[in-house]
Design an enzyme around this catalytic site. Structure first.
Site, PDB file in Angstrom:
ATOM      1  N   ASP A 196       0.802  -1.084  -0.049  1.00 43.88           N
ATOM      2  CA  ASP A 196      -0.024  -0.088  -0.012  1.00 43.88           C
ATOM      3  C   ASP A 196       0.954   1.324  -0.004  1.00 43.88           C
ATOM      4  O   ASP A 196       1.988   1.167   0.503  1.00 43.88           O
ATOM      5  CB  ASP A 196      -0.908   0.019   1.106  1.00 43.88           C
ATOM      6  N   MET A 197       0.392   2.345  -0.628  1.00 41.99           N
ATOM      7  CA  MET A 197       1.137   3.529  -0.669  1.00 41.99           C
ATOM      8  C   MET A 197       1.582   4.021   0.785  1.00 41.99           C
ATOM      9  O   MET A 197       2.706   4.626   0.873  1.00 41.99           O
ATOM     10  CB  MET A 197       0.353   4.624  -1.427  1.00 41.99           C
TER      11      MET A 197
END
Length: 285
Positions: free
Chosen positions: A130-131
């Site tokens: 995930d970012m």
């Protein structure tokens, strides 16, 4: 491109046919087929029929000339990644919080763009973070290892462990397993949620440290790899990750306290285990 791999059959394993050794190495059937036709697998420098045995200590040379990849190219960002581990086939980097794993369209600021700068050519994606999550990200340096790593993900030879700092840790047992299906949140396209018709998702956890403020440091092992899996599973117990803007109702602008901490796998075209950990000074919890 032609890819050449050399390895030695381990001395602690029983003799096995050439075909069974290639299967054990998770080499795809299509490549095994071409290797048989083209006689591209040599044992101690000589071709050996696929039903003949390989013995402990034998040298195995594998040549692959039918490797194809439709993966997109990743332009260089001009910035270098934080490299944690590297060999001739693999690269493990410490992805920064707030950085995407791979680009969409013409983006050039993602982790894979940084890897393209470092390698001088486009890398190959294996998995994603995930970012908002920082930590270990595995990159393939050539397309020949990608299907093998994908099979390791599927058969759970490839393990990923995370560290998180959570709120309301009194609700957590010292260790446990969260087995809850995850699907899309119909009210917010950014989010996922526990839903009976969602995808099978399993997360194992162990509390490493309980803090006086009610928080805790938790180690998490993924058995599956759904989008936002750890974040959704922990929130479902009432113990959301600190700094989670989507799943923690007490979010106050902090960074997400989630690090990809450890990766373990069998190196492609080998029988050697790789265990890479995020150095303690780089853990951001």
């Amino acid at each position: 491109m032609v890819y050449h791999f050399t390895l030695f059959y381990p001395k602690n394993l029983a003799a096995m046919s050439v075909n069974d050794v290639l299967r054990k190495l998770l080499i795809p059937r299509k490549w095994r087929h071409y290797s048989r036709i083209e006689q591209n697998v040599k044992i101690n420098g000589e071709y050996r029929y696929f039903n003949e045995e390989i013995f402990p200590g034998d040298q195995i040379d594998i040549v692959l000339d039918q490797v194809e990849s439709a993966q997109q190219k990743y332009p260089a960002s001009g910035k270098l990644p934080d490299v944690i581990y590297e060999d001739k086939n693999l690269l493990i980097i410490n992805k920064k919080k707030g950085q995407k794993t791979h680009p969409n369209l013409d983006e050039t600021t993602t982790a894979l763009n940084d890897c393209a700068t470092y390698l001088g050519y486009s890398p190959y994606i294996v998995h994603r973070l995930d970012m908002l999550t920082s930590g270990l990200l595995l990159i393939a340096k050539n397309p020949a290892v990608v299907p093998i790593l994908n099979r390791e993900l599927t058969n759970k030879t490839f393990h990923r462990d995370y560290l998180a700092k959570v709120d309301h840790a009194d609700k957590l047992e010292n260790q446990g397993t969260i087995d809850q299906p995850i699907g899309h949140d119909p009210d917010d396209q950014r989010k996922r949620m526990i839903t009976p018709d969602g995808l099978h998702a399993v997360t194992h956890y162990q509390v490493l440290k309980r803090n006086y403020d009610g928080s805790a440091i938790v180690r998490l092992t993924l058995e599956t790899g759904r989008t936002h899996q750890i974040r959704v599973h922990l929130a479902s117990l009432g113990t959301p990750i600190i700094g989670d803007p989507l799943y923690n109702p007490n979010f106050a602008g902090e960074e997400l306290a989630l690090d990809a901490y450890e990766i373990s796998l069998i190196k492609p075209f080998s029988f050697e285990k790789l265990d890479a950990k995020l150095p303690e000074e780089k853990i951001q919890l």
